[in-house]
Design a protein around this motif. Structure first.
Motif, PDB file in Angstrom:
ATOM      1  N   ALA A  98      33.680  47.334  41.490  1.00 46.78           N
ATOM      2  CA  ALA A  98      33.447  47.274  40.195  1.00 46.78           C
ATOM      3  C   ALA A  98      32.311  46.521  39.798  1.00 46.78           C
ATOM      4  O   ALA A  98      32.317  45.271  40.264  1.00 46.78           O
ATOM      5  CB  ALA A  98      34.757  46.724  39.170  1.00 46.78           C
ATOM      6  N   SER A  99      31.284  47.130  39.098  1.00 39.70           N
ATOM      7  CA  SER A  99      29.928  46.633  39.250  1.00 39.70           C
ATOM      8  C   SER A  99      29.959  45.128  38.250  1.00 39.70           C
ATOM      9  O   SER A  99      29.360  44.311  38.684  1.00 39.70           O
ATOM     10  CB  SER A  99      28.923  47.609  38.408  1.00 39.70           C
ATOM     11  N   PHE A 100      30.753  44.852  37.230  1.00 36.33           N
ATOM     12  CA  PHE A 100      30.698  43.799  36.719  1.00 36.33           C
ATOM     13  C   PHE A 100      31.365  42.592  37.150  1.00 36.33           C
ATOM     14  O   PHE A 100      31.377  41.468  37.043  1.00 36.33           O
ATOM     15  CB  PHE A 100      31.453  43.797  35.347  1.00 36.33           C
ATOM     16  N   LEU A 101      32.029  42.850  38.538  1.00 39.92           N
ATOM     17  CA  LEU A 101      32.398  41.695  39.309  1.00 39.92           C
ATOM     18  C   LEU A 101      31.679  41.904  40.786  1.00 39.92           C
ATOM     19  O   LEU A 101      31.946  41.242  41.620  1.00 39.92           O
ATOM     20  CB  LEU A 101      33.820  42.324  39.858  1.00 39.92           C
ATOM     21  N   SER A 102      30.326  42.278  40.610  1.00 40.90           N
ATOM     22  CA  SER A 102      29.595  42.601  41.945  1.00 40.90           C
ATOM     23  C   SER A 102      28.774  41.258  42.616  1.00 40.90           C
ATOM     24  O   SER A 102      28.452  41.448  43.583  1.00 40.90           O
ATOM     25  CB  SER A 102      28.403  43.661  41.640  1.00 40.90           C
ATOM     26  N   GLU A 103      28.556  40.348  41.513  1.00 36.91           N
ATOM     27  CA  GLU A 103      27.725  39.260  42.303  1.00 36.91           C
ATOM     28  C   GLU A 103      28.411  37.889  41.336  1.00 36.91           C
ATOM     29  O   GLU A 103      28.598  37.828  40.218  1.00 36.91           O
ATOM     30  CB  GLU A 103      26.405  39.300  42.104  1.00 36.91           C
ATOM     31  N   VAL A 104      28.387  36.760  42.137  1.00 39.87           N
ATOM     32  CA  VAL A 104      28.491  35.544  41.498  1.00 39.87           C
ATOM     33  C   VAL A 104      27.707  35.207  40.666  1.00 39.87           C
ATOM     34  O   VAL A 104      26.389  35.248  40.775  1.00 39.87           O
ATOM     35  CB  VAL A 104      28.813  34.393  42.585  1.00 39.87           C
ATOM     36  N   GLY A 105      28.011  34.748  39.209  1.00 39.91           N
ATOM     37  CA  GLY A 105      27.204  34.122  38.349  1.00 39.91           C
ATOM     38  C   GLY A 105      26.781  35.465  37.128  1.00 39.91           C
ATOM     39  O   GLY A 105      26.172  35.229  36.293  1.00 39.91           O
ATOM     40  N   LYS A 106      27.306  36.632  37.585  1.00 45.31           N
ATOM     41  CA  LYS A 106      27.070  37.820  36.791  1.00 45.31           C
ATOM     42  C   LYS A 106      27.987  37.477  35.381  1.00 45.31           C
ATOM     43  O   LYS A 106      28.887  37.348  35.459  1.00 45.31           O
ATOM     44  CB  LYS A 106      27.389  39.223  37.398  1.00 45.31           C
ATOM     45  N   ARG A 107      27.389  37.878  34.073  1.00 43.07           N
ATOM     46  CA  ARG A 107      27.937  37.722  32.878  1.00 43.07           C
ATOM     47  C   ARG A 107      28.109  38.824  32.513  1.00 43.07           C
ATOM     48  O   ARG A 107      27.249  39.709  32.244  1.00 43.07           O
ATOM     49  CB  ARG A 107      27.431  36.659  32.101  1.00 43.07           C
ATOM     50  N   THR A 108      29.282  39.319  31.719  1.00 37.92           N
ATOM     51  CA  THR A 108      29.588  40.555  30.864  1.00 37.92           C
ATOM     52  C   THR A 108      30.097  40.228  29.513  1.00 37.92           C
ATOM     53  O   THR A 108      31.111  39.221  29.513  1.00 37.92           O
ATOM     54  CB  THR A 108      30.659  41.576  31.787  1.00 37.92           C
TER      55      THR A 108
END
Length: 488
Positions: free
Chosen positions: A78-88
């Protein structure tokens, strides 16, 4: 002139993996209701000429964001969980379940906990409650259950006899009934309660490897609840107490937050676990499958218009993105259809076009017309697929992950029918004060029940969960635990 070649998406902006073949249970098996793309296409088509709309239950909501704090890409693509620090960005709606639009916020009732993530692959909804379990585990019983929670069609009054008759004839409800009648049955505010996805879902990574998961939103404000007396007082003094509290907190810069965790179960464990992991009336032990942190949800902006945002917000567990799939949970399978269908009826077939529901990505599909179509309606573009004019096409890598099925088509129950162990374990975890309040709440709720046989049947369930539980409820009602229950 050919159109620009674009990826075909669902109406919520997620890429479509296969637009030529519906999902079936094997090569010759029946078509699956979990094929949310198929259901969306057929249901939208049915409503392109006949709009319907109904009113929705009372609730409150807010805008915010989700930030990833832990790398779980080994488990999901899932792209919105793809990297630490990513905000959705997200929108959340809290609600009471059974109350009408003008009912009090502090009634004893589960609370809806629905989150819409505006991801870069389309919208993703987690549509849960403030409890990890539910009253029933098969969607075929849902209309009957909700009928008991609403008003009697003869008297137009709430009917405790119907409520307890249904519960006593549906022993799978005992775990949720115990939670509802406990201190947790009336949260102090929306901010001071946990949220749960409740159902089991499947995460799939880039390599196609899957795991079963459950969602847990843990409030960072701490859990606080109301006693029955205080809740009743607030219902008279300020029936909008929870909505007002949420608005005031955000207005004053006291932004509420929750930490999201998941439990992760290897696929093969589903065949050997001591409880059916797809039964929504059961929990997974956190000793067996510990909580793993995913990220932080923060609410930091109030709606500008209640109707446009809170009332018209629509959520469905079928609003999925690549990397997150469904499970064979029977209650979830029914909700995949029922929620989207309710929105098409209540708000309209084009509810996904409303600003509060519209994805933050391009939406490309062949759905046309219908009531309240307020965009360009596809203009003069190609309106069918497959076509020879370069219209949107599917993205094969976005297909839902597969899982094996076997058996004979039939109307069957779950293999596991232990409805008492987990409810009893919960009772035994309570302090003496919590047990006393639980019993008092149950006795007060059951006293108006008209038929003694219903009370005795329900007392039997309490006794089977824990003898002390049943004996204390029976004593409070001036009854005895049936001998046939004691002797089993």
């Amino acid at each position: 002139m050919k159109e620009n070649n674009k990826h075909l998406t669902t109406s919520w902006g997620a890429p479509v993996g296969d637009n030529q073949n519906s999902m079936t249970a094997g090569y010759r098996g029946p078509t699956l209701i979990q094929d949310v793309h198929l259901i969306e296409k057929l249901a939208h088509f049915n409503r392109e000429r006949v709009p319907e709309r109904v009113v929705h239950a009372k609730g409150g909501g807010a805008h915010g964001y989700f930030e990833v704090t832990n790398d779980l890409t080994n488990y999901t693509k899932a792209s919105f969980l793809s990297e630490v620090g990513k905000r959705t960005p997200l929108f959340i709606r809290f609600s009471t379940v059974a109350g009408e639009n003008g009912s009090a916020d502090t009634l004893r009732d589960p609370r809806g906990f629905a989150v819409k993530f505006y991801t870069d692959e389309g919208n993703y909804d987690i549509v849960g409650n403030n409890t990890p379990v539910f009253f029933i585990r098969d969607a075929i019983k849902f209309p009957d259950f909700i009928h008991t929670q609403k008003r009697d069609p003869k008297t137009h009054l709430k009917n405790p006899t119907a409520v307890w008759d249904f519960w006593s004839l549906s022993p799978e409800s005992l775990h949720q009934v115990t939670i509802l009648m406990s201190d947790r049955g009336i949260p102090a505010t929306f901010r001071h309660m946990h949220g749960f996805g409740s159902h089991t879902f499947k995460w799939t990574n880039e390599a196609g490897e899957g795991v079963w998961i459950k969602y847990h939103f843990k409030t960072d404000q701490g859990v606080k609840n109301l006693t029955a007396d205080v809740a009743e007082q607030l219902a008279g003094e300020n029936p909008d107490y929870h909505i007002e509290d949420l608005q005031n907190a955000i207005k004053n810069g006291d932004f509420p937050s929750w930490t999201l965790y998941v439990q992760i179960m290897p696929l093969e464990d589903a065949n050997t676990y001591r409880f059916d992991p797809f039964d929504v009336t059961k929990v997974w032990s956190q000793k067996d499958y510990p909580l793993i942190e995913v990220g932080k949800m923060v609410l930091n902006r109030n709606p500008e218009n209640y109707f446009a945002e809170v009332e018209q917000a629509t959520f469905s567990p079928g609003t999925l993105v690549p990397g997150i799939d469904v499970s064979p949970d029977k209650m979830l399978q029914g909700r995949l259809f029922a929620y989207g269908d309710a929105h098409r009826h209540r708000v309209g077939t084009n509810h996904q076009l409303l600003p509060i529901n519209r994805p933050r990505v391009d939406v490309n599909h062949y759905q046309r017309d219908g009531a309240m179509r307020f965009d360009e309606n596809g203009g003069g573009s190609t309106y069918y697929e497959p076509n020879s004019f370069g219209g949107p096409t599917e993205t094969p890598e976005a297909k839902q992950a597969t899982y094996p099925v076997q058996g004979t088509v039939d109307s069957v129950t779950y293999d596991h029918n232990d409805h008492y162990t987990q409810a009893g374990d919960l009772y035994r975890l309570m302090t003496d004060g919590e047990k006393t309040r639980l019993i008092e709440n149950i006795v007060a709720a059951m006293k108006p029940v008209e038929k003694e046989e219903i009370k005795l049947r329900q007392i039997g369930h309490f006794y089977k969960a824990d003898p002390d539980y049943g004996l204390r409820v029976a004593a409070g009602l001036g009854l005895q635990v049936p001998e046939e229950v004691k002797n089993k």
